[in-house]
Scaffold this motif. Sequence first.
Motif, short mmCIF file in Angstrom:
data_model
loop_
_atom_site.label_atom_id
_atom_site.label_comp_id
_atom_site.label_asym_id
_atom_site.label_seq_id
_atom_site.Cartn_x
_atom_site.Cartn_y
_atom_site.Cartn_z
N SER A 247 -1.07 56.42 0.54
CA SER A 247 -1.89 57.08 -0.48
C SER A 247 -1.83 56.28 -1.78
O SER A 247 -0.75 55.87 -2.23
N TRP A 248 -2.99 56.05 -2.39
CA TRP A 248 -3.05 55.29 -3.63
C TRP A 248 -2.51 56.11 -4.79
O TRP A 248 -2.81 57.29 -4.91
N GLN A 249 -1.70 55.46 -5.64
CA GLN A 249 -1.09 56.12 -6.78
C GLN A 249 -1.48 55.40 -8.06
O GLN A 249 -1.37 54.18 -8.16
N ARG A 250 -1.94 56.16 -9.06
CA ARG A 250 -2.25 55.59 -10.36
C ARG A 250 -0.95 55.26 -11.09
O ARG A 250 0.01 56.03 -11.07
N LEU A 251 -0.93 54.10 -11.76
CA LEU A 251 0.28 53.64 -12.41
C LEU A 251 -0.04 53.12 -13.82
O LEU A 251 -1.16 52.66 -14.08
#
Length: 294
Positions: free
Chosen positions: A54-58
């Motif tokens: 799952s893509w995570q904003r950083l």
Amino acid sequence: MGTTWSVRIAALPGRLAEVIEPGIRAILDRIVAQMSQWEPESDLSRFNRSSPGSWQRLPPEFVHVLDAALDVSARSGGVFDPAMGVLADRWGFGPSGARASVPPAEPISERRIELDSLLFSARRSVGAALDFSGIAKGYAVDAVAGYLHGLGLEDFLVEIGGELRGSGIRPDGQPWWVDVEQVLGASVAPIRVALHGLSIATSGDYRRHFEAEGKRYAHTLDPRTGAPADNGVASVTVLHAECMLADAWATALTVLGPEGFAVAEREGLAAHMVVREEQGAREILSPGFLAMLA
């Protein structure tokens, strides 16, 4: 970061004296809040708990450091691996705490981090957990230096846990002279370098380690074996314009060992290595390091 920091500034204007230390502390607190594996609510810890795939904003700074780490990983043939958090913890160099014995052997899981720097997002494979121990401290040095430059200060020395960056000159007109960190028990001639727009970082097997059954196990792990590097390297020092990259390459060359100097030459790195051998300590200097001593 579990260490100390210091900043020396030449000719600090009185109007800035009161804001300097709070400003530096704010930068370091921000980096810890983003990149510490020991802080449960840091961005890094939350990323490591995220669902694989799952893509995570950083945050932008986090993405900048991760991008640099992945680039050094690619250039070093994968020996600098920012995704070894699970392995580091298993060997007692992570948030679970120190070990007094060798952990049982386990199959090496696939570790893959995908980064979309344009969208400030990343995702991990099942076996991947980020550990920025080999790069975040150097980045913090650069961030503090950038803050000081932003205030119009040009002459200073920043140090965090033994990683340093010098700018300009001291009040006596001399550059910021520092000694290359010495390995205890190794009869190696001392080397002094001038940090005039340069950074220095050292990776050594004496810094963090444990001993079990008469053998020393250092904190620098070899991602190819899943265990601490075992190649006789006692220390590696790298000089670079960016402390973040000096930090990362010092770790990479520690894993590569003497054979890694072909990589150091290809990358134009100024590197110094001390290797423990039966007949005593041996020094290896890259062409870039020799050129600085000339």
